[in-house]
Design a protein around this motif. Sequence first.
Motif, short mmCIF file in Angstrom:
data_model
loop_
_atom_site.label_atom_id
_atom_site.label_comp_id
_atom_site.label_asym_id
_atom_site.label_seq_id
_atom_site.Cartn_x
_atom_site.Cartn_y
_atom_site.Cartn_z
N THR A 96 0.86 -1.17 0.00
CA THR A 96 0.00 0.00 0.00
C THR A 96 0.89 1.22 0.00
OG1 THR A 96 -1.62 -1.20 1.31
CG2 THR A 96 -1.86 1.18 1.20
N LYS A 97 0.87 1.95 -1.10
CA LYS A 97 1.71 3.13 -1.24
C LYS A 97 0.85 4.39 -1.17
CE LYS A 97 5.52 1.03 -3.70
NZ LYS A 97 6.65 1.36 -4.52
N GLU A 107 -2.55 7.58 8.90
CA GLU A 107 -2.68 6.14 8.65
C GLU A 107 -1.49 5.63 7.86
OE1 GLU A 107 -6.40 5.16 6.84
OE2 GLU A 107 -7.55 6.12 8.44
N HIS A 108 -1.03 6.41 6.89
CA HIS A 108 0.10 5.95 6.08
C HIS A 108 1.36 5.81 6.92
CE1 HIS A 108 2.74 5.15 2.75
NE2 HIS A 108 3.55 6.10 3.21
N VAL A 109 1.66 6.80 7.75
CA VAL A 109 2.86 6.73 8.59
C VAL A 109 2.76 5.54 9.54
CG1 VAL A 109 4.16 7.90 10.41
CG2 VAL A 109 3.47 9.16 8.37
N GLU A 110 1.58 5.34 10.13
CA GLU A 110 1.40 4.20 11.05
C GLU A 110 1.60 2.87 10.32
OE1 GLU A 110 1.04 2.14 14.46
OE2 GLU A 110 1.22 4.31 14.25
N PHE A 151 11.54 5.22 3.41
CA PHE A 151 10.26 5.92 3.33
C PHE A 151 9.87 6.27 1.89
CE2 PHE A 151 7.44 9.64 3.67
CZ PHE A 151 6.42 9.06 4.39
N PRO A 152 10.78 6.76 1.04
CA PRO A 152 10.37 7.06 -0.34
C PRO A 152 9.80 5.85 -1.09
CG PRO A 152 12.56 7.93 0.10
CD PRO A 152 12.17 7.11 1.29
N SER A 153 10.19 4.64 -0.69
CA SER A 153 9.66 3.44 -1.34
C SER A 153 8.19 3.22 -1.02
CB SER A 153 10.45 2.21 -0.91
OG SER A 153 11.80 2.35 -1.29
N SER A 154 7.68 3.90 0.00
CA SER A 154 6.27 3.76 0.36
C SER A 154 5.41 4.83 -0.31
CB SER A 154 6.11 3.85 1.89
OG SER A 154 6.28 5.17 2.34
N LEU A 155 6.02 5.64 -1.16
CA LEU A 155 5.31 6.71 -1.85
C LEU A 155 5.17 6.41 -3.33
CD1 LEU A 155 7.27 9.74 -0.29
CD2 LEU A 155 5.17 8.68 0.56
N THR A 156 4.18 6.98 -3.95
CA THR A 156 3.98 6.84 -5.38
C THR A 156 3.31 8.11 -5.91
OG1 THR A 156 3.16 5.37 -7.12
CG2 THR A 156 1.71 5.69 -5.25
N LYS A 157 3.28 8.26 -7.20
CA LYS A 157 2.63 9.37 -7.90
C LYS A 157 3.02 10.73 -7.33
CE LYS A 157 -1.15 6.51 -9.48
NZ LYS A 157 -2.58 6.30 -9.52
N ASN A 158 2.02 11.57 -6.95
CA ASN A 158 2.29 12.94 -6.48
C ASN A 158 3.18 12.96 -5.25
OD1 ASN A 158 0.67 13.96 -8.49
ND2 ASN A 158 -1.14 14.07 -7.20
N PHE A 162 5.51 10.77 -4.34
CA PHE A 162 6.89 10.46 -4.70
C PHE A 162 7.52 11.65 -5.43
CE2 PHE A 162 10.30 8.61 -7.26
CZ PHE A 162 11.00 7.94 -6.26
N THR A 163 6.76 12.30 -6.29
CA THR A 163 7.27 13.48 -6.99
C THR A 163 7.62 14.57 -5.99
OG1 THR A 163 5.95 12.95 -8.94
CG2 THR A 163 6.72 15.22 -8.73
N TRP A 164 6.75 14.78 -5.00
CA TRP A 164 7.04 15.76 -3.95
C TRP A 164 8.38 15.45 -3.28
CZ3 TRP A 164 7.27 14.07 1.21
CH2 TRP A 164 7.58 15.07 2.14
N PHE A 165 8.58 14.18 -2.92
CA PHE A 165 9.82 13.81 -2.23
C PHE A 165 11.04 14.08 -3.10
CE2 PHE A 165 13.21 10.94 -1.08
CZ PHE A 165 13.33 11.18 0.28
N THR A 166 10.96 13.74 -4.38
CA THR A 166 12.12 13.90 -5.26
C THR A 166 12.45 15.36 -5.55
OG1 THR A 166 10.78 13.71 -7.28
CG2 THR A 166 11.77 11.67 -6.40
N THR A 167 11.52 16.26 -5.29
CA THR A 167 11.79 17.68 -5.55
C THR A 167 12.26 18.43 -4.30
OG1 THR A 167 9.47 18.26 -5.20
CG2 THR A 167 10.16 17.79 -7.47
#
Length: 180
Positions: free
Chosen positions: A72-73, A84-87, A107-114, A116-121
């Motif tokens: 679940t990303k 809920e996501h952090v938990e 943590f970035p591996s648990s992100l996707t789409k917007n 993940f883009t936020w994290f990479t910027t």
Amino acid sequence: MVNRNQNADDIIRQVRYDDVAVNNNLAAIVERIMVRNGVNFGLRRPNYTSPLEEYVLQTDAPLRTKIPKFFTKFAGDTTESTIEHVERYLIEVEDMSNNENLQMKFFPSSLTKNAFTWFTTLPQNSIHSWNQLEKMFHEQFYMGKTKISLKELASVRRKFTEPIDDYLNRFRLLKARCFM
């Protein structure tokens, strides 16, 4: 100089070919050196740099540590709860929960789409602790209201072009957030 038994045009073509080959080789060498040092003018594209500190990225998980798959990303949609996501993330990285660097690294591996883009910027080396990363994540994506009332749930309707499966999934997700 050209010998009598040589064609002058062939010699000129060969010299030009050799000059181009030498210049191309020199250009390739310079470009490799520039790329190796983080300068990328020739390709006109930026190099990615992580917002995590270098020591965090170089932290290795202990032997036999299970690296989570994160089924679940978090995508950054309005229906998702950052809390809920952090938990869920902390539960999935249970083997690494005692190591703050590993928590940040994966943590970035648990992100996707917007998300993940936020994290990479995020700016290079801007994240120094798990608390800082979590705070930045909540500031960016927290929507406030995570619970809905029974009255709000009863008012949920299928959108005109929405497939029935999508509607049922959306309703189930809202039902899980319903309080009496």
